[in-house]
Design a protein around this motif. Structure first.
Motif, PDB file in Angstrom:
ATOM      1  N   GLN A   1      -1.546  -0.323  -0.331  1.00  0.00           N
ATOM      2  CA  GLN A   1      -2.339  -0.880   0.776  1.00  0.00           C
ATOM      3  C   GLN A   1      -1.963  -0.244   2.111  1.00  0.00           C
ATOM      4  O   GLN A   1      -2.808  -0.077   2.978  1.00  0.00           O
TER       5      GLN A   1
ATOM      6  N   ASP B   1       5.093  -4.925  -9.380  1.00  0.00           N
ATOM      7  CA  ASP B   1       3.678  -4.664  -9.081  1.00  0.00           C
ATOM      8  C   ASP B   1       3.337  -4.954  -7.622  1.00  0.00           C
ATOM      9  O   ASP B   1       2.609  -4.198  -6.985  1.00  0.00           O
TER      10      ASP B   1
ATOM     11  N   ASP C   1       1.656  -2.481  -4.976  1.00  0.00           N
ATOM     12  CA  ASP C   1       0.401  -2.804  -4.275  1.00  0.00           C
ATOM     13  C   ASP C   1       0.592  -2.675  -2.753  1.00  0.00           C
ATOM     14  O   ASP C   1      -0.272  -2.145  -2.055  1.00  0.00           O
TER      15      ASP C   1
END
Ligand code: ATP
Length: 216
Positions: free
Chosen positions: A209, A201, A205
Motif C-alpha cells: 500500500q 500478510d 500489505d
C-alpha cells in the motif's frame, strides 16, 4: 536476591521490515524462558549499520500490524520517541528506571552479539540486563577472544537464574532456524519478486500500500 516478578524480554532491531525470523525468535524465547512479555523496540537511528530504508513511523506501523493479535508481544516505541542515535545501554537504563524490580533480558541473535564489543558502553550492559543469545543459521560463536571469555564467565544453564536475578547472566538458546533476513526481503521487493510468507500478510500489505522498498 529472589525476585517476585517474572523477567521481560527486549528484542531490538531495525525491523526494516519485521519478518517471521524476528517473530519466531520473540515468541519461542517468550515460551522457553517463561517471560512475562517481550518488548520489540525498533531502533530510531542505528549507530553501527546502514540506515533503514523505511521511516521510523513505517517500521513501527509494520511492527504493530505484525503483533496486533499476540498479547505476549509489545510494540515498544521508546527508541523512536527518544530520537538521536540509538544506544541499547540508554534503552536498558530507561527501562530499569521504569521497572526497578523486574529482571530484563536482552534477546539477540548470534550475528548481532558477535559485534557486542563495539557496542556503546558494552561493559555496562550486563549490569542492567541478562543477555539471551539465539542461534541463527550460518553464525557461530568464537572459541576464543573477548566474546568467548565473556560467555565462559557469565553463562548460566538454568533459566531460573534470569527470574531470580535482575541482570548479569548469559544464556544460549536454540530457536527454529529460519533463514530469513530483512535485507533479502527488501531485495526481493526491489526486483519485483514476491516475499509473501516470509513476513506476516498484514506487513506485506502495508508495504504494498505504501510502495516501500521498491527502489534498489
Ligand atoms: P537486515 O537484513 O536489515 O540486517 P535482519 O533481518 O538481520 O535485518 P534486524 O532488525 O537487524 O534484522 O535484527 C534484529 C534482531 O533479530 C537481531 O538480534 C538479529 O540477530 C535477529 N534476527 C534477525 N533475523 C533473524 C532470523 N531469521 N532468525 C533469528 N533471529 C533473527
Amino acid at each position: 536476591m529472589h525476585q517476585t516478578h517474572k523477567a521481560i524480554g527486549i528484542l531490538g532491531g531495525t525491523f526494516d521490515p519485521i519478518h517471521l525470523g524476528h517473530l519466531r525468535m520473540a515468541i519461542e524465547l517468550y515460551e522457553a524462558l517463561d517471560l512475562a512479555k517481550v518488548h520489540l523496540t525498533p531502533t530510531f537511528k542505528p549507530m553501527y549499520r546502514k540506515q533503514p530504508i523505511a521511516s521510523p513511523a513505517a517500521r513501527l506501523a509494520m511492527l504493530k500490524c505484525a503483533i496486533k493479535s499476540e498479547p505476549a508481544l509489545v510494540a515498544d516505541d521508546r527508541e523512536i520517541r527518544r530520537k538521536g542515535i540509538t544506544y541499547t545501554i540508554d534503552t536498558l537504563i530507561e527501562m530499569r528506571k521504569e521497572m526497578p524490580d523486574i529482571p530484563l533480558c536482552l534477546l539477540v541473535g548470534i550475528d548481532a552479539f558477535l559485534g557486542f564489543a563495539s557496542w556503546h558502553r558494552f561493559q555496562e550492559i550486563l549490569n542492567h540486563a541478562h543477555i539471551i543469545i539465539a542461534h541463527r543459521p550460518h553464525y557461530h560463536l568464537p572459541r576464543d577472544g573477548m566474546i568467548a571469555d565473556l560467555i565462559h564467565a557469565k553463562q548460566q544453564k538454568d533459566i531460573a537464574y534470569i527470574h531470580e536475578n535482575m541482570s548479569g547472566g548469559i544464556l544460549l538458546r536454540p530457536i527454529t532456524a529460519l533463514e530469513i533476513s530483512a535485507t533479502d526481503i527488501r531485495k526481493q521487493i526491489a526486483m519485483g519478486r514476491n516475499p509473501r510468507y516470509l513476513l506476516p500478510d498484514g506487513v506485506y500489505d502495508y508495504i504494498n500500500q505504501h510502495g516501500i522498498y521498491t527502489v534498489r
